[in-house]
Design an enzyme around this catalytic site. Structure first.
Site, PDB file in Angstrom:
ATOM      1  N   GLU A  91      -5.510   8.751   9.294  1.00  0.00           N
ATOM      2  CA  GLU A  91      -4.130   8.622   9.747  1.00  0.00           C
ATOM      3  C   GLU A  91      -3.899   9.351  11.069  1.00  0.00           C
ATOM      4  O   GLU A  91      -3.018   8.971  11.853  1.00  0.00           O
ATOM      5  CB  GLU A  91      -3.172   9.134   8.668  1.00  0.00           C
ATOM      6  CG  GLU A  91      -3.256   8.348   7.375  1.00  0.00           C
ATOM      7  CD  GLU A  91      -1.904   7.821   6.920  1.00  0.00           C
ATOM      8  OE1 GLU A  91      -0.888   8.132   7.561  1.00  0.00           O
ATOM      9  OE2 GLU A  91      -1.890   7.079   5.922  1.00  0.00           O
ATOM     10  N   CYS A 101     -11.406   3.150  -0.598  1.00  0.00           N
ATOM     11  CA  CYS A 101     -10.065   3.489  -0.113  1.00  0.00           C
ATOM     12  C   CYS A 101      -9.847   2.656   1.138  1.00  0.00           C
ATOM     13  O   CYS A 101     -10.754   2.550   1.982  1.00  0.00           O
ATOM     14  CB  CYS A 101      -9.942   4.975   0.202  1.00  0.00           C
ATOM     15  SG  CYS A 101      -8.372   5.429   1.002  1.00  0.00           S
ATOM     16  N   THR A 102      -8.674   2.073   1.275  1.00  0.00           N
ATOM     17  CA  THR A 102      -8.454   1.166   2.401  1.00  0.00           C
ATOM     18  C   THR A 102      -8.347   1.879   3.743  1.00  0.00           C
ATOM     19  O   THR A 102      -8.332   1.232   4.786  1.00  0.00           O
ATOM     20  CB  THR A 102      -7.198   0.301   2.157  1.00  0.00           C
ATOM     21  OG1 THR A 102      -6.082   1.152   1.865  1.00  0.00           O
ATOM     22  CG2 THR A 102      -7.432  -0.651   0.993  1.00  0.00           C
ATOM     23  N   HIS A 103      -8.297   3.209   3.741  1.00  0.00           N
ATOM     24  CA  HIS A 103      -8.388   3.956   4.999  1.00  0.00           C
ATOM     25  C   HIS A 103      -9.824   4.018   5.527  1.00  0.00           C
ATOM     26  O   HIS A 103     -10.042   4.227   6.722  1.00  0.00           O
ATOM     27  CB  HIS A 103      -7.911   5.404   4.807  1.00  0.00           C
ATOM     28  CG  HIS A 103      -6.434   5.561   4.688  1.00  0.00           C
ATOM     29  ND1 HIS A 103      -5.743   5.269   3.540  1.00  0.00           N
ATOM     30  CD2 HIS A 103      -5.510   6.007   5.583  1.00  0.00           C
ATOM     31  CE1 HIS A 103      -4.451   5.532   3.737  1.00  0.00           C
ATOM     32  NE2 HIS A 103      -4.287   5.978   4.957  1.00  0.00           N
ATOM     33  N   ASP A 111       0.858  -1.185   0.000  1.00  0.00           N
ATOM     34  CA  ASP A 111       0.000   0.000   0.000  1.00  0.00           C
ATOM     35  C   ASP A 111       0.892   1.232   0.000  1.00  0.00           C
ATOM     36  O   ASP A 111       2.090   1.148   0.259  1.00  0.00           O
ATOM     37  CB  ASP A 111      -0.898  -0.011   1.242  1.00  0.00           C
ATOM     38  CG  ASP A 111      -1.840   1.194   1.307  1.00  0.00           C
ATOM     39  OD1 ASP A 111      -2.383   1.575   0.248  1.00  0.00           O
ATOM     40  OD2 ASP A 111      -2.014   1.761   2.393  1.00  0.00           O
ATOM     41  N   SER A 112       0.292   2.380  -0.248  1.00  0.00           N
ATOM     42  CA  SER A 112       1.033   3.630  -0.206  1.00  0.00           C
ATOM     43  C   SER A 112       1.455   3.998   1.212  1.00  0.00           C
ATOM     44  O   SER A 112       2.334   4.842   1.390  1.00  0.00           O
ATOM     45  CB  SER A 112       0.180   4.769  -0.791  1.00  0.00           C
ATOM     46  OG  SER A 112      -1.011   4.916  -0.033  1.00  0.00           O
ATOM     47  N   CYS A 161      -4.379  -1.022  -2.139  1.00  0.00           N
ATOM     48  CA  CYS A 161      -4.519   0.407  -2.376  1.00  0.00           C
ATOM     49  C   CYS A 161      -5.403   0.571  -3.597  1.00  0.00           C
ATOM     50  O   CYS A 161      -5.098   0.011  -4.664  1.00  0.00           O
ATOM     51  CB  CYS A 161      -3.149   1.039  -2.612  1.00  0.00           C
ATOM     52  SG  CYS A 161      -3.174   2.753  -3.183  1.00  0.00           S
ATOM     53  N   ASN A 162      -6.505   1.266  -3.452  1.00  0.00           N
ATOM     54  CA  ASN A 162      -7.419   1.430  -4.578  1.00  0.00           C
ATOM     55  C   ASN A 162      -6.788   2.231  -5.703  1.00  0.00           C
ATOM     56  O   ASN A 162      -7.006   1.950  -6.881  1.00  0.00           O
ATOM     57  CB  ASN A 162      -8.720   2.085  -4.111  1.00  0.00           C
ATOM     58  CG  ASN A 162      -9.657   1.114  -3.456  1.00  0.00           C
ATOM     59  OD1 ASN A 162     -10.592   0.616  -4.064  1.00  0.00           O
ATOM     60  ND2 ASN A 162      -9.415   0.807  -2.180  1.00  0.00           N
TER      61      ASN A 162
END
Length: 268
Positions: free
Chosen positions: A156, A190-192, A13-14, A76-77
């Site tokens: 985050e 989005c994975t967040h 992922d980023s 990560c999308n």
């Protein structure tokens, strides 16, 4: 380099948002070994050009291939949008799973009114990839999309609830859901975004089905045969910050010593 027997499912992922995908994978396949790589030196990907995202994703793939993975998951999308085929070509014949196709298929299966909402980063929404994938499966689907870039920063920082998060989430969701014929399904693209699940449910109620792209992607990995149950973490910058923030996305406590620092320039 890990010994050959490790043969993990590799996840990249980023940054740390992809830990929600690792969480879903670990829950579904607890016997597997995992390798997670967060590109914390170059995040975020959501505002970068497709060419840069593809180049960064290929460099991460090259690093992961050194660990003899059994499969690669692009957690990560944005990277799934712009780099899936490039990573598949680089990693062949290994299976490579992205976020878009599984989430779109799960949303199609869930919707009853044929109207699906999509929230994601600016890059993913701008590409129209979810709308294309949804309509490829079912041309009659209506898709309503919204870029929600600020939610990445909130996640985050650990601000997944409270008045500030609620106000921002409502600002993003109202254009999609404050309508007469609102979607009955929402893709968290989005994975967040799974960290906001409780807030989404409070605002939208139980009539809207939430599609977690990481959980949907986990269903695509049946047949992987690792048995060791190890997890190894890599980051391209600031292991201390990675470890400190990981608890927001992952249920396993981490300290900086658990995170191996990787020089991403060596694989670029």
């Amino acid at each position: 380099m890990m010994p050959e027997i490790f043969s993990p499912i590799a996840v990249f992922d980023s940054g740390i948002g992809g830990l929600t995908v690792l969480q879903a994978l670990k829950k579904r396949y607890p016997q597997e070994s995992y390798l997670y790589l967060g590109d914390t030196a170059r995040l975020p990907y959501g505002t970068k050009s497709p060419e840069i995202v593809q180049r960064y994703s290929q460099s991460l793939c090259r690093i992961l291939l050194n660990y003899n993975p059994s499969a690669i998951v692009i957690a990560c999308n944005t990277a799934s949008t712009h780099a899936l085929e490039a990573v598949r070509a680089l990693a062949a014949p290994l299976p490579v799973i992205g976020m878009i196709e599984p989430a779109a298929a799960a949303a199609i299966q869930a919707t009853k009114n044929q109207h699906i909402g999509v929230i994601a980063t600016f890059g993913t929404i701008r590409s129209g990839v979810y709308e294309k994938e949804l309509k490829k499966i079912n041309p009659h689907i209506k898709a309503s999309s919204q870029a929600c870039q600020m939610l990445v920063a909130l996640a985050e920082e650990g601000w997944s609830s409270g008045p500030i998060a609620t106000a921002i989430v409502r600002q993003y969701l109202d254009p999609i859901f404050d309508t007469a014929e609102a979607p009955d399904t929402l893709i968290l693209g989005c994975t967040h975004f799974p960290v906001f699940e409780a807030l989404f449910r409070d605002i939208l109620g139980s009539s809207v089905t939430l599609i977690n792209s990481g959980e949907a992607a986990a269903t695509q990995l049946s047949g992987i045969t690792g048995t060791r149950g190890q997890i190894k973490m890599l980051a391209t910058d600031d292991p201390e910050r990675f470890a400190a923030n990981a608890s927001k996305f992952f249920d396993q406590g981490l300290v900086a010593a658990d995170i191996e620092l990787i020089d991403v320039t060596a694989a670029s």
